[in-house]
Design a protein around this motif. Structure first.
Motif, mmCIF file in Angstrom:
data_model
loop_
_atom_site.group_PDB
_atom_site.id
_atom_site.type_symbol
_atom_site.label_atom_id
_atom_site.label_comp_id
_atom_site.label_asym_id
_atom_site.label_seq_id
_atom_site.Cartn_x
_atom_site.Cartn_y
_atom_site.Cartn_z
ATOM 1 N N GLN A 61 0.878 -1.118 -0.051
ATOM 2 C CA GLN A 61 -0.005 0.025 -0.064
ATOM 3 C C GLN A 61 0.948 1.375 -0.152
ATOM 4 O O GLN A 61 0.255 2.352 -0.212
ATOM 5 C CB GLN A 61 -0.849 0.002 1.139
ATOM 6 C CG GLN A 61 -2.024 -1.074 1.250
ATOM 7 C CD GLN A 61 -2.821 -1.157 2.343
ATOM 8 O OE1 GLN A 61 -2.638 -0.452 3.441
ATOM 9 N NE2 GLN A 61 -4.042 -1.923 2.395
ATOM 10 N N LEU A 62 2.111 1.239 0.165
ATOM 11 C CA LEU A 62 3.064 2.234 0.117
ATOM 12 C C LEU A 62 3.185 2.749 -1.384
ATOM 13 O O LEU A 62 3.285 1.984 -2.214
ATOM 14 C CB LEU A 62 4.278 2.009 0.983
ATOM 15 C CG LEU A 62 4.394 1.750 2.311
ATOM 16 C CD1 LEU A 62 5.687 1.215 2.982
ATOM 17 C CD2 LEU A 62 3.744 2.996 3.138
ATOM 18 N N LYS A 63 3.599 4.113 -1.336
ATOM 19 C CA LYS A 63 3.862 4.505 -2.642
ATOM 20 C C LYS A 63 5.280 4.679 -2.898
ATOM 21 O O LYS A 63 5.916 5.398 -2.468
ATOM 22 C CB LYS A 63 3.239 5.908 -3.010
ATOM 23 C CG LYS A 63 1.611 6.047 -2.632
ATOM 24 C CD LYS A 63 0.973 7.221 -2.919
ATOM 25 C CE LYS A 63 -0.318 7.452 -3.132
ATOM 26 N NZ LYS A 63 -1.023 8.758 -3.140
ATOM 27 N N ILE A 64 5.896 3.722 -3.360
ATOM 28 C CA ILE A 64 7.097 3.357 -3.774
ATOM 29 C C ILE A 64 7.588 3.397 -5.110
ATOM 30 O O ILE A 64 7.012 2.441 -5.739
ATOM 31 C CB ILE A 64 7.915 2.198 -2.842
ATOM 32 C CG1 ILE A 64 7.625 2.355 -1.252
ATOM 33 C CG2 ILE A 64 9.407 2.010 -3.096
ATOM 34 C CD1 ILE A 64 8.001 1.120 -0.737
ATOM 35 N N SER A 65 8.405 4.010 -5.568
ATOM 36 C CA SER A 65 8.785 4.240 -7.075
ATOM 37 C C SER A 65 10.535 3.910 -7.293
ATOM 38 O O SER A 65 11.129 4.536 -6.102
ATOM 39 C CB SER A 65 8.338 5.317 -7.838
ATOM 40 O OG SER A 65 8.919 6.273 -7.211
ATOM 41 N N PRO A 66 10.728 3.355 -8.193
ATOM 42 C CA PRO A 66 10.079 2.482 -9.214
ATOM 43 C C PRO A 66 9.261 1.299 -8.545
ATOM 44 O O PRO A 66 9.698 0.896 -7.522
ATOM 45 C CB PRO A 66 11.304 2.023 -10.227
ATOM 46 C CG PRO A 66 12.273 1.876 -9.357
ATOM 47 C CD PRO A 66 12.311 3.253 -8.543
ATOM 48 N N ALA A 67 8.737 0.578 -9.406
ATOM 49 C CA ALA A 67 7.871 -0.683 -8.899
ATOM 50 C C ALA A 67 8.642 -1.762 -8.510
ATOM 51 O O ALA A 67 8.544 -2.516 -7.748
ATOM 52 C CB ALA A 67 6.962 -1.074 -10.005
ATOM 53 N N GLU A 68 9.830 -2.014 -9.025
ATOM 54 C CA GLU A 68 10.938 -2.848 -8.971
ATOM 55 C C GLU A 68 11.463 -2.908 -7.623
ATOM 56 O O GLU A 68 11.558 -3.762 -6.832
ATOM 57 C CB GLU A 68 12.107 -2.838 -10.090
ATOM 58 C CG GLU A 68 11.696 -3.293 -11.543
ATOM 59 C CD GLU A 68 11.151 -1.784 -12.076
ATOM 60 O OE1 GLU A 68 10.954 -0.926 -11.484
ATOM 61 O OE2 GLU A 68 10.722 -2.190 -13.322
ATOM 62 N N SER A 69 11.577 -1.592 -7.041
ATOM 63 C CA SER A 69 11.973 -1.524 -5.467
ATOM 64 C C SER A 69 11.010 -1.957 -4.359
ATOM 65 O O SER A 69 11.184 -2.716 -3.513
ATOM 66 C CB SER A 69 12.399 -0.077 -5.275
ATOM 67 O OG SER A 69 13.188 0.555 -6.058
ATOM 68 N N LYS A 70 9.676 -1.774 -4.821
ATOM 69 C CA LYS A 70 8.604 -2.289 -3.900
ATOM 70 C C LYS A 70 8.765 -3.683 -3.988
ATOM 71 O O LYS A 70 8.408 -4.567 -3.145
ATOM 72 C CB LYS A 70 7.380 -1.731 -4.233
ATOM 73 C CG LYS A 70 6.192 -2.166 -3.368
ATOM 74 C CD LYS A 70 4.755 -1.734 -3.954
ATOM 75 C CE LYS A 70 4.615 -0.328 -3.939
ATOM 76 N NZ LYS A 70 3.163 0.151 -4.423
ATOM 77 N N ILE A 71 8.930 -4.342 -5.169
ATOM 78 C CA ILE A 71 8.830 -5.996 -5.123
ATOM 79 C C ILE A 71 10.021 -6.490 -4.585
ATOM 80 O O ILE A 71 9.993 -7.565 -3.894
ATOM 81 C CB ILE A 71 9.079 -6.310 -6.759
ATOM 82 C CG1 ILE A 71 7.575 -5.772 -7.467
ATOM 83 C CG2 ILE A 71 9.150 -7.831 -7.034
ATOM 84 C CD1 ILE A 71 7.507 -5.947 -8.875
ATOM 85 N N ASN A 72 11.266 -5.822 -4.636
ATOM 86 C CA ASN A 72 12.498 -6.360 -4.000
ATOM 87 C C ASN A 72 12.054 -6.306 -2.413
ATOM 88 O O ASN A 72 12.427 -7.274 -1.755
ATOM 89 C CB ASN A 72 13.462 -5.302 -4.387
ATOM 90 C CG ASN A 72 14.229 -5.732 -5.890
ATOM 91 O OD1 ASN A 72 13.857 -6.695 -6.481
ATOM 92 N ND2 ASN A 72 14.770 -4.405 -6.473
ATOM 93 N N ILE A 73 11.786 -5.143 -2.006
ATOM 94 C CA ILE A 73 11.546 -5.081 -0.568
ATOM 95 C C ILE A 73 10.256 -5.923 -0.257
ATOM 96 O O ILE A 73 10.726 -6.825 0.878
ATOM 97 C CB ILE A 73 10.744 -3.762 -0.212
ATOM 98 C CG1 ILE A 73 11.921 -2.879 -0.465
ATOM 99 C CG2 ILE A 73 10.524 -3.766 1.147
ATOM 100 C CD1 ILE A 73 11.285 -1.318 -0.340
ATOM 101 N N THR A 74 9.375 -6.458 -0.980
ATOM 102 C CA THR A 74 8.385 -7.550 -0.727
ATOM 103 C C THR A 74 8.975 -8.842 -0.474
ATOM 104 O O THR A 74 8.811 -9.749 0.328
ATOM 105 C CB THR A 74 7.153 -7.524 -1.707
ATOM 106 O OG1 THR A 74 6.620 -6.308 -1.583
ATOM 107 C CG2 THR A 74 6.256 -8.808 -1.207
#
Length: 289
Positions: free
Chosen positions: A37-50
């Motif tokens: 739900q956080l607004k993190i860009s680029p999308a790849e960074s959010k995927i890496n954190i997940t």
């Protein structure tokens, strides 16, 4: 199985494991949901954190379960160690043969066709595997270089405890040594002279070519300054015996033939010498009469 579930200790561990497992999965689900739900860009960074969070929780769950069942795992580990030790003792020779085969494969002390001697075994190598080496036996004693007709299959574990002596068939000429024993009461100077004469007579046909071979650039560096001519050394193994050690150059595939020719010639010369001495003594006694 029923007794297992009757034990309160195991029931408590099972219950604790289930609670911890479900709790950590729930926490992981909430954390991952919050990250998405956080607004993190680029999308790849959010995927890496997940992905990292999921993996971290897997590690936490794993170590939590190990902590809960640590005593049982310790008992199981000790059992595995005992089983491994028993297997190592039971398969000791098999393991040593395999290690010896690996050593032979890495070190390459010989190849098929070479004549080797190890421990009490001597023969031509016809096959080798990771566990055994097959030889055509040469002998039956170290003084002979002829086939006995027997095939030897030796374990490769011998390479870990004994050194290997190699006689290559790839060389044109080799040095060959053998021993002629005589009694201490015999005239060793005369025997040495007759034996040296026989050795020189038999090796004369190929001695010049052998000298060229051993004095070539390929062999001069290995051998250094060495005498190529036949020579005899004296050894005293006991007070009653003298060993005349003969060293000769000869074609690598004719060591036994050359040795036998020298011995036969030496015995002929010794017999002639005995006959001459006997005739001289007889003639002297007749002359005295």
């Amino acid at each position: 199985m029923y007794e297992f579930f009757q034990d309160k200790y195991y029931v408590q561990n099972i219950f604790t494991s289930v609670v911890v497992f479900i709790t950590l999965l729930a926490i992981r689900f909430l954390v991952v949901r919050q990250i998405t739900q956080l607004k993190i860009s680029p999308a790849e960074s959010k995927i890496n954190i997940t992905v990292r969070v999921k993996n971290a929780f897997i590690v936490i769950i794993f170590f939590s379960l190990i902590t809960i069942w640590s005593n049982e795992l310790k008992t199981i580990a000790l059992s595995f160690v005992a089983i491994a030790a028993a297997l190592a003792i039971a398969t000791k020779e098999f393991i040593l043969c395999f290690v010896g085969g690996f050593y032979k494969w890495v070190a390459k002390p010989f190849s098929v066709g070479d004549r080797i001697e190890i421990a009490t075994f001597r023969g031509d190598v016809v096959d080798y595997k990771f566990l055994t080496t097959t030889l055509l036996e040469i002998g039956p004693t170290g003084q002979l270089s002829q086939y006995t007709g027997r095939t030897l299959v030796i374990p490769n574990s011998l390479y870990l405890t004994f050194s290997v002596s190699r006689e290559s068939h790839n060389e044109k000429y080799v040095f060959h040594s053998f021993t002629v024993p005589i009694a201490n009461t015999q005239d060793w100077r005369q025997c040495e002279s007759l034996l040296l004469f026989a050795a020189k007579e038999i090796t004369t046909p190929f001695l010049t070519e052998a000298k060229k071979f051993f004095n070539s650039k390929n062999n001069a560096f290995v051998l250094g300054p060495a005498s190529i001519d036949p020579r005899i050394s004296l050894v005293l193994p006991s007070p009653e015996r003298i060993d005349l050690v003969v060293r000769i150059p000869c074609p690598c595939m004719q060591t036994n033939r050359t040795q036998q020719a020298i011995l036969r010639r030496y015995l002929e010369l010794a017999a002639q010498e005995v006959k001459i001495n006997s005739d001289l003594r007889t003639g002297a006694s007749i002359f005295d009469n």
